[in-house]
Enzyme design. Structure first.
Site, PDB file in Angstrom:
ATOM      1  N   HIS A   2       0.871  -1.184   0.000  1.00 15.56           N
ATOM      2  CA  HIS A   2       0.000   0.000   0.000  1.00 15.56           C
ATOM      3  C   HIS A   2       0.913   1.240   0.000  1.00 15.56           C
ATOM      4  CE1 HIS A   2      -2.743   2.965   1.914  1.00 15.56           C
ATOM      5  NE2 HIS A   2      -3.736   2.175   1.563  1.00 15.56           N
ATOM      6  N   GLN A  36      -4.692  -4.913   7.003  1.00 17.04           N
ATOM      7  CA  GLN A  36      -5.752  -5.782   6.470  1.00 17.04           C
ATOM      8  C   GLN A  36      -5.861  -7.111   7.200  1.00 17.04           C
ATOM      9  OE1 GLN A  36      -8.073  -5.050   4.390  1.00 17.04           O
ATOM     10  NE2 GLN A  36      -7.275  -3.047   3.806  1.00 17.04           N
ATOM     11  N   LYS A  66     -10.260  -0.617  10.563  1.00 11.80           N
ATOM     12  CA  LYS A  66     -10.357  -1.831   9.745  1.00 11.80           C
ATOM     13  C   LYS A  66     -10.690  -3.033  10.633  1.00 11.80           C
ATOM     14  CE  LYS A  66      -7.445   0.030   6.276  1.00 11.80           C
ATOM     15  NZ  LYS A  66      -7.997   0.519   5.024  1.00 11.80           N
ATOM     16  N   CYS A  96      -4.866   2.615  -3.561  1.00  8.37           N
ATOM     17  CA  CYS A  96      -3.623   3.116  -2.925  1.00  8.37           C
ATOM     18  C   CYS A  96      -2.481   2.125  -3.121  1.00  8.37           C
ATOM     19  CB  CYS A  96      -3.812   3.418  -1.447  1.00  8.37           C
ATOM     20  SG  CYS A  96      -4.895   4.793  -1.158  1.00  8.37           S
TER      21      CYS A  96
HETATM   22  C1  LIG Z   1      -2.465  -2.788   3.491  1.00 10.47           C
HETATM   23  C2  LIG Z   1      -2.757  -1.419   4.016  1.00 10.47           C
HETATM   24  N1  LIG Z   1      -1.798  -0.721   4.621  1.00 10.47           N
HETATM   25  C3  LIG Z   1      -2.006   0.504   5.126  1.00 10.47           C
HETATM   26  C4  LIG Z   1      -3.226   1.108   5.026  1.00 10.47           C
HETATM   27  C5  LIG Z   1      -3.409   2.476   5.585  1.00 10.47           C
HETATM   28  O1  LIG Z   1      -4.287   2.465   6.667  1.00 10.47           O
HETATM   29  P1  LIG Z   1      -4.788   3.830   7.322  1.00 10.47           P
HETATM   30  O2  LIG Z   1      -5.298   4.681   6.196  1.00 10.47           O
HETATM   31  O3  LIG Z   1      -5.857   3.396   8.266  1.00 10.47           O
HETATM   32  O4  LIG Z   1      -3.617   4.435   8.013  1.00 10.47           O
HETATM   33  C6  LIG Z   1      -4.274   0.438   4.388  1.00 10.47           C
HETATM   34  C7  LIG Z   1      -5.583   1.094   4.203  1.00 10.47           C
HETATM   35  O5  LIG Z   1      -6.292   0.828   3.260  1.00 10.47           O
HETATM   36  C8  LIG Z   1      -4.033  -0.856   3.882  1.00 10.47           C
HETATM   37  O6  LIG Z   1      -5.002  -1.549   3.273  1.00 10.47           O
END
Ligand SMILES: Cc1ncc(COP(=O)(O)O)c(C=O)c1O
Length: 420
Positions: free
Chosen positions: A137, A217, A240, A378
């Site tokens: 991500h 996730q 999440k 993302c």
């Molecule tokens: C694999 C992964 N890492 C990091 C994030 C970032 O999470 P947050 O926006 O809650 O900081 C996400 C969010 O979609 C994600 O799916």
């Protein structure tokens, strides 16, 4: 979480899982969208919240709202106790060795930035390397890129195959004396692939390289034991995990956290301050500058209690069944191709359709009351790896049903009718 055959005990446990009863805990699910019953399949973006979470937050504001750690009055003591109880609940949830290893932050993104800006800035220098994978991500890419740019270091990327699985041999070849930290997703939000963390950690530790795991996730989909994984850092987001937004966790091993400089300066992170010198507070407060998000931490505590009550093993089995059922059904629609077919996979079903843009698929499904996500999720480098601009992504949660998967498949047929 794995696609391996389940034992009779696991099958029995899954059959006891009463999804209709569980759905009653989530008021938001019981509504119509465009005149159709809502089918919420965007759980990888964020999960819905059970009543227990909402009630815990409301009760905190009704009865206990106060600033923590500094007050001697009853409300402050109650709020402090409630906040610190959640730290212990998170410690147990992750099976961390010590509650001081649990740091409350805004979420996964902030947790990774903290490690990049403290551990990274201290330990990564010119000519050094940071190793990530091709399925990350953006929040597990950009903080490292920023660090590498600042330090004159190099970001290395371990490749994945056409199923979306990490190529472990290639990963190992990229580990060298220059590698100062490895940062990998536990579960890819774009592909659903589960990384072989124990092997990754073993390979990195054999060379004295610490490993950060992006658990955003995975943590709501499988029981995580940071001591069994032996990872050095584990990052997660409450939203999440069926908890509120604006709160998350960084787990870090005591030895590493002790040696890291603070992330932000301010109240609560100090032991003493003069104009000449500040002595920093002990763990975990050294990393929690300012008034924290007390109410949402308490909401996270309620979410963890809710998940513990249902049982992560049961949730995992339920989602495994749904993903298997959905994959077969979606793949059977002519013109649909699933992106991300790893053997070890959970939660996420990304797909593309011949000639139809994912944005149009998402818009037509929305008219049918079905919420999925479309775009690059993302994870633009993942899209580039597969030579596509975007995917349509259905992602499952503990309250989804086979009937909802059937509605999704019907919706995809509708897309063909409308656009075909
Ligand atoms: C694999 C992964 N890492 C990091 C994030 C970032 O999470 P947050 O926006 O809650 O900081 C996400 C969010 O979609 C994600 O799916």
């Amino acid at each position: 979480m794995s696609t391996l055959a389940k034992t009779p005990r696991e099958i029995h446990a899954a059959s006891a899982y009463d999804v209709q009863k569980i759905r009653r805990d989530f008021p938001i699910l019981h509504q119509s969208v465009h005149g159709k019953p809502l089918v919420y399949l965007d759980n990888a973006a964020t999960t819905q919240k059970p009543l227990a979470v909402m009630e815990a937050i409301e009760s905190y504001y009704r009865h206990d709202n106060s600033n923590i750690h500094r007050g001697v009055h009853a409300l402050s003591e109650r709020a402090t106790e409630a906040y610190e109880r959640v730290r212990v609940a998170v410690q147990k949830f992750l099976n961390a060795a010590d509650a001081r290893e649990i740091i409350f932050l805004r979420g996964t993104t902030e947790a990774i930035n903290l490690v990049a800006q403290t551990y990274g800035r201290k330990n990564v220098g010119s000519g050094d390397e940071v190793l990530i994978t091709a399925m990350e991500h953006h929040s597990n890419i950009v903080p490292w890129q920023m660090l590498c740019n600042e330090k004159g270091a190099r970001l290395r990327v371990a490749p994945i195959n056409d199923r979306g699985e990490l190529l472990l041999d290639e990963f190992e070849k990229l580990l060298s004396p220059k590698t100062k930290i490895v940062a990998v997703a536990h579960l890819s939000n774009a592909l659903g692939s589960i990384n072989p963390l124990r092997e990754i950690v073993r390979m990195a530790h054999a060379r004295n390289i610490p490993v950060l795991v992006d658990g955003a996730q995975a943590v709501a989909r499988t029981a995580v034991d940071v001591q069994v994984l032996d990872c050095d850092f584990y990052a997660l987001s409450s939203h999440k995990l069926y908890g509120p937004t604006g709160i998350g966790v960084l787990y870090g091993k005591t030895r590493l956290l002790e040696a890291m400089p603070p992330y932000q300066g301010g109240g609560d992170m100090i032991a003493s301050v003069t104009f000449e010198k500040t002595v920093y507070n002990r763990l975990p407060y050294k990393f929690e500058a300012g008034t924290p998000n007390i109410a949402d931490t308490i909401g996270l505590g309620a979410a963890i209690e809710y998940l513990n009550h249902l049982g992560l093993d049961q949730i995992e089995q339920h989602e495994h069944d749904l993903l298997t059922y959905a994959t077969e059904a979606v793949e059977s629609v002519p013109g649909v191709r699933v992106v991300g077919t790893a053997k070890e996979k959970a939660g996420v079903l990304s797909f593309v359709m011949d000639t139809f843009h994912p944005h149009d698929i998402g818009t037509i499904l929305d008219r049918e009351g079905i919420a999925i996500r479309t775009g690059h999720h993302c994870a633009q480098p993942v899209m580039q790896r597969f030579g596509i601009p975007a995917t349509a992504r259905a992602s499952f949660g503990l309250y989804n049903t086979r009937a909802e998967v059937d509605a999704l498949v019907k919706g995809i047929h509708r897309v063909v009718e409308v656009l075909g």
